[in-house]
Design a protein around this motif. Structure first.
Motif, mmCIF file in Angstrom:
data_model
loop_
_atom_site.group_PDB
_atom_site.id
_atom_site.type_symbol
_atom_site.label_atom_id
_atom_site.label_comp_id
_atom_site.label_asym_id
_atom_site.label_seq_id
_atom_site.Cartn_x
_atom_site.Cartn_y
_atom_site.Cartn_z
ATOM 1 N N MET A 20 -6.838 2.060 -6.224
ATOM 2 C CA MET A 20 -6.105 1.560 -5.061
ATOM 3 C C MET A 20 -6.346 0.066 -4.871
ATOM 4 N N TRP A 21 -7.585 -0.356 -5.087
ATOM 5 C CA TRP A 21 -7.931 -1.780 -4.977
ATOM 6 C C TRP A 21 -7.242 -2.592 -6.054
ATOM 7 N N GLU A 22 -7.228 -2.078 -7.287
ATOM 8 C CA GLU A 22 -6.556 -2.767 -8.396
ATOM 9 C C GLU A 22 -5.065 -2.952 -8.106
ATOM 10 N N SER A 23 -4.474 -2.007 -7.400
ATOM 11 C CA SER A 23 -3.036 -2.061 -7.107
ATOM 12 C C SER A 23 -2.729 -2.849 -5.831
ATOM 13 N N ASN A 24 -3.772 -3.444 -5.220
ATOM 14 C CA ASN A 24 -3.605 -4.145 -3.939
ATOM 15 C C ASN A 24 -3.036 -3.229 -2.857
ATOM 16 N N GLY A 25 -3.462 -1.970 -2.893
ATOM 17 C CA GLY A 25 -3.067 -1.034 -1.855
ATOM 18 C C GLY A 25 -1.671 -0.466 -1.997
ATOM 19 N N LYS A 26 -1.067 -0.608 -3.160
ATOM 20 C CA LYS A 26 0.308 -0.142 -3.350
ATOM 21 C C LYS A 26 0.398 1.344 -3.699
ATOM 22 N N LEU A 27 -0.747 1.985 -3.957
ATOM 23 C CA LEU A 27 -0.736 3.406 -4.292
ATOM 24 C C LEU A 27 -0.997 4.234 -3.046
ATOM 25 N N ASN A 28 -0.179 5.232 -2.833
ATOM 26 C CA ASN A 28 -0.305 6.114 -1.678
ATOM 27 C C ASN A 28 -1.222 7.278 -2.032
ATOM 28 N N PHE A 29 -2.352 7.381 -1.339
ATOM 29 C CA PHE A 29 -3.302 8.453 -1.645
ATOM 30 C C PHE A 29 -2.687 9.829 -1.477
ATOM 31 N N SER A 30 -1.762 9.965 -0.573
ATOM 32 C CA SER A 30 -1.180 11.268 -0.286
ATOM 33 C C SER A 30 -0.517 11.897 -1.502
ATOM 34 N N ASP A 31 0.300 11.103 -2.225
ATOM 35 C CA ASP A 31 1.072 11.734 -3.308
ATOM 36 C C ASP A 31 1.422 10.816 -4.474
ATOM 37 N N SER A 32 0.783 9.663 -4.608
ATOM 38 C CA SER A 32 1.095 8.776 -5.723
ATOM 39 C C SER A 32 0.837 9.471 -7.052
#
Length: 311
Positions: free
Chosen positions: A14-26
């Motif tokens: 998530m950090w590598e993506s600058n927060g662009k990944l949604n934990f819910s369902d990415s």
């Protein structure tokens, strides 16, 4: 069966993506919430991992940024509950999944124990001194000189002892491993396999494994193909060979899981993400009793918690 998984790298991704990944369902997260529910993960350790190429002055901020994702994304997702006291594990409701912060290498704190105190107050409950490289606490397994703990590293272990935290040995050099096992009240391996089955330096020797078992410590097997078998296509049956081997060394009540999902670039066939966790349970039930497999799935971990449940 409900699962306890002692290692994933969702926060790093998530950090590598600058927060662009949604934990819910990415779909880019092996261990997103949707997949965790399908795989019946009851407790998940989320590692804070700061890559060695990050500049020294930026490392602690990178760790805090990952903690922020834990609070703002992981814990804001329905059913996720932070475990800050070990007793919290016993209070989880049927629809809740416990979330524990861990630290994979203390590079981010430099030589400042107060920074470790900050991470402790934020919820870190499992601390590994190194990743594969060397830092100011100890040498990792890929550091050629293979040194042990520094005086600062010993202070970190004493900090863990004082606060009833696990000290993780999974990435340590062999010399550092032996020094940690001697000093730590609660050593454990969060994601390691058996070197006798797969000759990789990240895996544990029989002597190391037997010593951990004698110390009443856990070994959590890891799902990375490179640590499981020296071949292209690695199957669940190859992973079970590591469990069989650890059992033969006296570890049947000391084995758990530490998938390393989201920190690995290849997957065991049938264990491609957290939703597939029951595949390994079903395979284990062919060879072990239901009670033994429940132990591997999570019950063993409950029996090896640091003794002071108030911390």
């Amino acid at each position: 069966m409900n699962i306890i998984d002692l290692h994933c790298d969702v926060l790093w991704k998530m950090w590598e993506s600058n927060g662009k990944l949604n934990f819910s369902d990415s779909q880019k997260l092996d261990s997103n919430r949707q997949r965790m529910k399908k795989g019946r993960i009851k407790v998940q350790c989320f590692a804070i991992f700061v890559p060695p190429e990050v500049k020294e002055e930026a490392k602690f901020q990178a760790a805090l940024d990952q903690v922020n994702y834990f609070y703002s994304e992981i814990l804001k997702t329905g059913g996720m509950k932070q475990i800050k006291k070990w007793s919290d594990l016993f209070a989880l409701k049927d629809n809740e999944t416990g979330a524990i912060l861990s630290l994979e290498g203390v590079d981010c704190i430099g030589s400042d124990l107060q920074k470790l105190g900050i991470l402790y107050h934020l919820g870190v409950r499992l601390i590994g001194l190194t990743w594969n490289n060397a830092n100011l606490a100890a040498d990792g397994i890929e550091e050629p000189r293979g040194a042990g703990l520094t005086e600062f590293g010993k202070q970190v272990v004493r900090f863990n002892n004082k606060h009833h935290l696990f000290t993780d040995v999974s990435h340590l050099s062999e010399r550092a491993f032996w020094e940690v096992v001697e000093l730590a009240n609660h050593p454990m391996a969060s994601h390691s396999n058996a070197r006798a089955i797969c000759s990789h330096p990240r895996n544990l020797t029989d002597e190391q494994a037997k010593t951990l078992f004698l110390k009443n410590a856990m070994i959590h097997v890891v799902f990375y193909p490179d640590f499981t078998a020296q071949k292209e296509n690695v199957h669940i049956s190859d992973l079970i060979k590591h469990i069989d081997h650890f059992c033969s060394l006296g570890g049947i009540k000391h084995i758990g899981f530490g998938s390393d999902f989201d920190g690995i670039d290849r997957h065991i066939i049938g264990l491609e993400d957290a939703s597939k966790y029951q595949n390994v349970i079903n395979e284990l039930l062919k060879y072990y009793s239901e009670e033994q497999v429940k132990g591997f799935a999570g019950r063993n971990f409950f029996h090896h918690l640091p003794i002071n449940s108030k911390k």
